[in-house]
Design a protein around this motif. Structure first.
Motif, short mmCIF file in Angstrom:
data_model
loop_
_atom_site.label_atom_id
_atom_site.label_comp_id
_atom_site.label_asym_id
_atom_site.label_seq_id
_atom_site.Cartn_x
_atom_site.Cartn_y
_atom_site.Cartn_z
N TRP A 1 -64.25 -87.70 27.21
CA TRP A 1 -63.95 -86.59 26.31
C TRP A 1 -62.95 -87.00 25.23
CZ3 TRP A 1 -67.43 -83.28 25.96
CH2 TRP A 1 -68.05 -82.68 27.06
N HIS A 2 -62.01 -87.82 25.62
CA HIS A 2 -61.00 -88.27 24.66
C HIS A 2 -61.65 -89.07 23.53
CE1 HIS A 2 -56.93 -89.33 23.39
NE2 HIS A 2 -57.36 -90.55 23.20
N VAL A 3 -62.54 -89.97 23.89
CA VAL A 3 -63.23 -90.78 22.90
C VAL A 3 -64.16 -89.93 22.03
CG1 VAL A 3 -64.85 -92.70 22.57
CG2 VAL A 3 -63.08 -92.84 24.33
N LEU A 4 -64.95 -89.06 22.67
CA LEU A 4 -65.88 -88.21 21.93
C LEU A 4 -65.16 -87.32 20.93
CD1 LEU A 4 -68.40 -87.07 24.71
CD2 LEU A 4 -68.87 -88.59 22.78
N ASP A 5 -64.03 -86.77 21.32
CA ASP A 5 -63.30 -85.89 20.41
C ASP A 5 -62.79 -86.64 19.19
OD1 ASP A 5 -63.67 -83.47 21.67
OD2 ASP A 5 -61.79 -83.51 22.77
N ASN A 6 -62.24 -87.83 19.40
CA ASN A 6 -61.74 -88.62 18.27
C ASN A 6 -62.87 -89.01 17.32
OD1 ASN A 6 -58.85 -88.90 18.51
ND2 ASN A 6 -59.22 -90.02 20.39
N ILE A 7 -63.98 -89.46 17.87
CA ILE A 7 -65.12 -89.83 17.04
C ILE A 7 -65.64 -88.61 16.28
CG2 ILE A 7 -67.53 -90.59 17.09
CD1 ILE A 7 -65.60 -92.88 17.42
N ALA A 8 -65.65 -87.46 16.94
CA ALA A 8 -66.19 -86.24 16.32
C ALA A 8 -65.36 -85.80 15.13
CB ALA A 8 -66.24 -85.12 17.36
N ILE A 9 -64.07 -86.05 15.16
CA ILE A 9 -63.22 -85.68 14.02
C ILE A 9 -63.63 -86.46 12.77
CG2 ILE A 9 -60.86 -85.73 13.12
CD1 ILE A 9 -59.92 -85.23 16.03
N ALA A 10 -64.01 -87.73 12.96
CA ALA A 10 -64.35 -88.59 11.83
C ALA A 10 -65.82 -88.54 11.44
CB ALA A 10 -63.98 -90.03 12.15
N THR A 11 -66.69 -88.13 12.36
CA THR A 11 -68.14 -88.19 12.13
C THR A 11 -68.62 -87.49 10.86
OG1 THR A 11 -68.70 -88.51 14.46
CG2 THR A 11 -70.37 -87.46 13.08
N GLU B 1 -53.44 -80.99 21.03
CA GLU B 1 -53.56 -81.07 22.49
C GLU B 1 -54.99 -80.87 22.97
OE1 GLU B 1 -53.07 -76.72 21.54
OE2 GLU B 1 -52.20 -78.60 20.83
N LYS B 2 -55.87 -80.41 22.09
CA LYS B 2 -57.26 -80.20 22.48
C LYS B 2 -58.09 -81.49 22.45
CE LYS B 2 -57.44 -76.00 23.75
NZ LYS B 2 -57.79 -75.73 25.17
N VAL B 3 -57.51 -82.58 21.92
CA VAL B 3 -58.21 -83.86 21.98
C VAL B 3 -58.28 -84.30 23.45
CG1 VAL B 3 -58.12 -86.30 21.39
CG2 VAL B 3 -57.54 -84.58 19.67
N GLY B 4 -59.47 -84.54 23.93
CA GLY B 4 -59.66 -84.90 25.32
C GLY B 4 -60.26 -83.79 26.15
N THR B 5 -60.54 -82.65 25.51
CA THR B 5 -61.14 -81.52 26.22
C THR B 5 -62.61 -81.35 25.91
OG1 THR B 5 -60.64 -79.90 24.48
CG2 THR B 5 -58.92 -80.30 26.12
N GLY B 6 -63.09 -82.01 24.85
CA GLY B 6 -64.46 -81.82 24.40
C GLY B 6 -64.60 -80.80 23.29
N PHE B 7 -63.46 -80.15 22.92
CA PHE B 7 -63.52 -79.10 21.90
C PHE B 7 -63.98 -79.66 20.55
CE2 PHE B 7 -61.47 -76.99 18.30
CZ PHE B 7 -61.99 -75.70 18.43
N GLY C 1 -64.12 -76.79 26.22
CA GLY C 1 -62.89 -77.37 25.72
C GLY C 1 -61.77 -76.36 25.58
N MET C 2 -62.09 -75.12 25.24
CA MET C 2 -61.08 -74.09 25.11
C MET C 2 -60.46 -73.75 26.47
SD MET C 2 -60.66 -73.37 21.96
CE MET C 2 -59.72 -71.85 22.09
N ARG C 3 -61.23 -73.95 27.53
CA ARG C 3 -60.73 -73.59 28.87
C ARG C 3 -60.10 -74.76 29.60
NH1 ARG C 3 -66.09 -70.25 30.98
NH2 ARG C 3 -65.91 -68.48 29.53
N LYS C 4 -60.32 -75.99 29.10
CA LYS C 4 -59.93 -77.18 29.85
C LYS C 4 -58.63 -77.75 29.29
CE LYS C 4 -61.97 -81.63 31.25
NZ LYS C 4 -61.08 -82.59 30.63
N LYS C 5 -57.83 -78.31 30.15
CA LYS C 5 -56.63 -79.01 29.74
C LYS C 5 -56.97 -80.44 29.37
CE LYS C 5 -53.42 -76.30 32.55
NZ LYS C 5 -52.37 -76.35 33.62
N THR C 6 -56.18 -81.03 28.49
CA THR C 6 -56.42 -82.39 28.03
C THR C 6 -56.38 -83.37 29.19
OG1 THR C 6 -55.42 -81.89 25.90
CG2 THR C 6 -55.64 -84.22 26.47
N GLN C 7 -57.37 -84.28 29.18
CA GLN C 7 -57.43 -85.31 30.21
C GLN C 7 -57.85 -86.61 29.58
OE1 GLN C 7 -60.09 -84.41 33.43
NE2 GLN C 7 -59.73 -86.36 34.47
N LYS C 8 -56.97 -87.59 29.57
CA LYS C 8 -57.29 -88.89 28.98
C LYS C 8 -57.91 -89.80 30.01
CE LYS C 8 -53.82 -88.72 25.32
NZ LYS C 8 -52.74 -89.45 24.64
#
Length: 285
Positions: free
Chosen positions: A144-154, A219-225, A278-285
């Motif tokens: 989730w951490h990787v997907l969220d970072n990539i999604a910001i740039a995609t 803080e939502k990076v890593g949740t899938g949001f 992602g809105m319900r989940k806490k960040t998990q690296k």
């Protein structure tokens, strides 16, 4: 008002510049390739910045670009061949070779380098997701951490890919009389919707939306949001913009929606589900 005066006649040279290699001849660098390169480099720089801000080790970032590049390219190519032209590419061994290599067999039996003429964004998305899964397995980073970072740039990369389509005068729109219509001279004299430009502008805006959310909710990076937000925005826009485009292949004429719309629906559903999760989940690296 005479809208015809506002129409844009569009027929740019597909070659951005030519490199003279002396005795080896010359090589033309296409606008489409250049747009892909710019989009990927910008995404690389954005994700690198995100990794540094999140204090991710450099050795975990270094292989990411290779995974993403190969995943997007292979996925986009196979997506086009299998989703849009399976009858051609699966009809012979020669055509299967053309599916994987940027070459085309001519009538005289010779081979010509053509570049990859035909890339599908849905296939590129699937290829990217698979590549990131392999990357996470290799680096032991949280998916989730990787997907969220990539999604910001995609969205930046998606924007430049569509600008490349515009430079190629491909994925053109339906005939229209809107004042901002383009006359794609390689296609015909009718003014048409610049569907590629609609998508490029939308994706450019989506990047800033994602960046705004990141700055306000890091803080939502890593949740899938952010992954869900990217999928939802891009493929919802794609679904509606498709109404302005002509069908890319003949079999789409018999479908209730075109192939781009049908392929967008599962991504929209997945995106919404990931945002809710992602809105319900806490960040998990």
């Amino acid at each position: 008002m005479n809208y015809e005066l506002l129409y844009i006649n569009w027929n740019p040279n597909e070659i951005a510049f030519t490199l003279n290699l002396g005795s080896l001849g010359s090589f033309g660098f296409r606008w489409y390739s250049l747009c892909w390169l710019v989009g990927l480099v910008l995404a690389y720089l954005i994700v690198r910045k995100l990794y540094k801000e999140q204090k991710v080790k450099d050795e975990l970032f270094d292989p990411l670009f290779i995974y993403c590049f190969l995943g997007i390219l292979i996925g986009a190519r196979l997506g086009h061949c299998l989703f849009y032209e399976p009858k051609y590419f699966l009809s012979s061994g020669t055509h299967i070779i053309e599916m994987f290599l940027p070459i085309h067999k001519m009538m005289d039996g010779s081979w010509k380098f053509t570049g990859y003429e035909g890339l599908a964004s849905h296939g590129g998305t699937l290829g990217l997701m698979l590549a990131l899964w392999l990357y996470c397995r290799s680096t032991k980073m949280g998916m989730w951490h990787v997907l969220d970072n990539i999604a910001i740039a995609t969205p930046v990369t998606a924007c430049f890919i569509r600008l490349g389509n515009l430079m190629n005068s491909e994925i053109i729109g339906k005939v229209t009389d809107v004042p901002w219509a383009f006359i794609f001279e390689r296609v015909g004299p009718e003014p048409r919707h610049p569907g590629q430009l609609y998508e490029a502008i939308a994706y450019f805006i989506f990047f800033f939306i994602g960046w705004w959310f990141y700055r306000h909710r890091p803080e939502k990076v890593g949740t899938g949001f952010f992954f869900g937000l990217c999928l939802t925005l891009i493929f919802t826009a794609r679904f509606f913009i498709e109404f302005t485009k002509i069908n890319q292949v003949d079999f789409e004429d018999s479908l209730p929606l075109d192939m781009g719309q049908l392929l967008s629906i599962p991504f929209i559903i997945l995106g919404v589900a990931c945002m809710v999760y992602g809105m319900r989940k806490k960040t998990q690296k």
